[in-house]
Design a protein around this motif. Structure first.
Motif, PDB file in Angstrom:
ATOM      1  N   GLU A  73       5.448   6.030   7.740  1.00  0.00           N
ATOM      2  CA  GLU A  73       5.904   5.130   8.790  1.00  0.00           C
ATOM      3  C   GLU A  73       6.046   5.816  10.138  1.00  0.00           C
ATOM      4  OE1 GLU A  73       8.641   2.903  11.347  1.00  0.00           O
ATOM      5  OE2 GLU A  73       9.046   4.852  10.383  1.00  0.00           O
ATOM      6  N   LEU A  99       1.269   1.829   0.699  1.00  0.00           N
ATOM      7  CA  LEU A  99       1.709   1.105   1.888  1.00  0.00           C
ATOM      8  C   LEU A  99       2.541  -0.106   1.492  1.00  0.00           C
ATOM      9  CD1 LEU A  99      -1.450   1.177   4.188  1.00  0.00           C
ATOM     10  CD2 LEU A  99       0.352   2.883   3.896  1.00  0.00           C
ATOM     11  N   ARG A 100       3.502  -0.443   2.331  1.00  0.00           N
ATOM     12  CA  ARG A 100       4.371  -1.591   2.047  1.00  0.00           C
ATOM     13  C   ARG A 100       3.583  -2.888   2.173  1.00  0.00           C
ATOM     14  NH1 ARG A 100       8.699  -1.822   5.981  1.00  0.00           N
ATOM     15  NH2 ARG A 100       7.525  -0.345   7.260  1.00  0.00           N
ATOM     16  N   GLY A 101       3.707  -3.743   1.179  1.00  0.00           N
ATOM     17  CA  GLY A 101       2.983  -4.998   1.214  1.00  0.00           C
ATOM     18  C   GLY A 101       2.542  -5.422  -0.170  1.00  0.00           C
ATOM     19  N   ASP A 104       1.559  -2.673  -2.916  1.00  0.00           N
ATOM     20  CA  ASP A 104       2.482  -1.553  -3.084  1.00  0.00           C
ATOM     21  C   ASP A 104       2.852  -1.373  -4.555  1.00  0.00           C
ATOM     22  OD1 ASP A 104       4.512   0.304  -2.912  1.00  0.00           O
ATOM     23  OD2 ASP A 104       5.769  -0.861  -1.546  1.00  0.00           O
ATOM     24  N   ASP A 114       3.723  -0.516   6.919  1.00  0.00           N
ATOM     25  CA  ASP A 114       3.272  -1.778   6.344  1.00  0.00           C
ATOM     26  C   ASP A 114       1.956  -2.151   7.017  1.00  0.00           C
ATOM     27  OD1 ASP A 114       3.763  -3.165   8.817  1.00  0.00           O
ATOM     28  OD2 ASP A 114       5.831  -3.541   8.216  1.00  0.00           O
ATOM     29  N   TRP A 115       1.320  -3.191   6.520  1.00  0.00           N
ATOM     30  CA  TRP A 115      -0.022  -3.509   7.020  1.00  0.00           C
ATOM     31  C   TRP A 115      -0.011  -4.020   8.455  1.00  0.00           C
ATOM     32  CZ3 TRP A 115      -4.296  -1.648   5.232  1.00  0.00           C
ATOM     33  CH2 TRP A 115      -4.329  -1.209   3.898  1.00  0.00           C
ATOM     34  N   GLU A 160      -7.560  -6.298   4.701  1.00  0.00           N
ATOM     35  CA  GLU A 160      -6.377  -6.307   5.567  1.00  0.00           C
ATOM     36  C   GLU A 160      -6.726  -6.165   7.048  1.00  0.00           C
ATOM     37  OE1 GLU A 160      -3.327  -6.924   4.879  1.00  0.00           O
ATOM     38  OE2 GLU A 160      -3.228  -6.787   2.689  1.00  0.00           O
TER      39      GLU A 160
END
Length: 263
Positions: A73, A99-101, A104, A114-115, A160
């Motif tokens: 991050e 990655l957050r999303g 994950d 995050d994306w 994404e």
């Protein structure tokens, strides 16, 4: 021509133990970019370097690459404002399951992007490359698992961001002839290793070396890296460890192959 390709991981004030050694403080990252600017070096993306060497196109007089692995991050919070201040492009290699999303798997080592943040980085001129899906040692995987790691990462980044990643970085820097061949076959145009040496055209587009920037990298050492001076001496211990560990990993791989052949 030799080119220093800098490998960063987390940019963090207070990283956890898993990422501390390979992290860099925001303050250190800021003065490191100042050194690059002061020395008159020109950051470029991984895709531009590889394309220039592949097609024989000229490069800036003093090219340097700023690359980030994994997708922490702090690349968005701390590194992006500094890069934008100097107008420096860079390359971020993401492990898509970290990655957050929606993809994950909950196994990331520290706070991740995050994306939405990845899209903002891309919009600011950061090249987004692949770093596998779950960040395994790729050369230890069977062919089916290896192909899945490469294709799934590529497909998720494409879905994404709306663009297909052209560049790849091997998790842990580990690869083999088989891994490099499959990276090429799955559509990546170039890939970065580690090796702690300067990148040269003769290394080929799928085995370009990088140098590691750590929390303990001082100003004088960093300047030497940018200038390409005393790199071998700086990383002598790393290279000795890597060579020894490579032999151990190769022996493990041969044992696994022998076991599978007997089954």
């Amino acid at each position: 021509m030799t080119v220093p390709i800098l490998m960063y991981h987390a940019i963090a004030t207070d990283p956890n133990e898993a990422t501390r050694e390979l992290s860099v403080s925001p303050e250190a990252f800021a003065w490191q970019m100042e050194i690059i600017s002061h020395l008159g070096a020109t950051p470029i993306t991984t895709a531009r370097l590889a394309a220039s060497w592949r097609e024989g196109r000229p490069l800036p007089e003093r090219p340097v690459l700023v690359t980030f692995d994994d997708g922490y991050e702090g690349v968005h919070r701390h590194a992006l404002p500094v890069l934008a201040k100097h107008g420096f492009p860079s390359t971020l290699f993401v492990s898509t399951a970290w990655l957050r999303g929606p993809h994950d798997n909950g196994r990331a080592l520290d706070a991740m992007l995050d994306w939405g943040q990845v899209r903002e980085l891309a919009a600011e001129g950061v090249e987004i490359g692949g770093h596998s899906h779950t960040h395994p040692q790729l050369d230890q995987l069977d062919d089916e698992s290896l192909r899945r790691e490469l294709i799934l990462c590529k497909e998720i980044v494409s879905d994404e961001l709306g663009t297909v990643p052209a560049s790849f970085a091997y998790p842990y820097g580990y690869s083999s002839r088989r891994v490099r061949r499959m990276v090429r076959e799955t559509g990546y145009a170039q890939a970065l290793a580690v090796g702690n040496g300067l990148a040269r055209r003769r290394q080929g587009p799928y085995a370009l070396l990088r140098v590691t920037v750590r929390r303990g990298t001082g100003a004088e050492e960093f300047q030497r890296l940018i200038e390409g001076r005393a790199v071998a001496r700086t990383f002598a211990r790393d290279r000795a460890f890597t060579k020894g560990y490579a032999m151990v990993r190769r022996a493990r791989q041969l044992r696994r192959k022998a076991t599978r052949s007997r089954v």
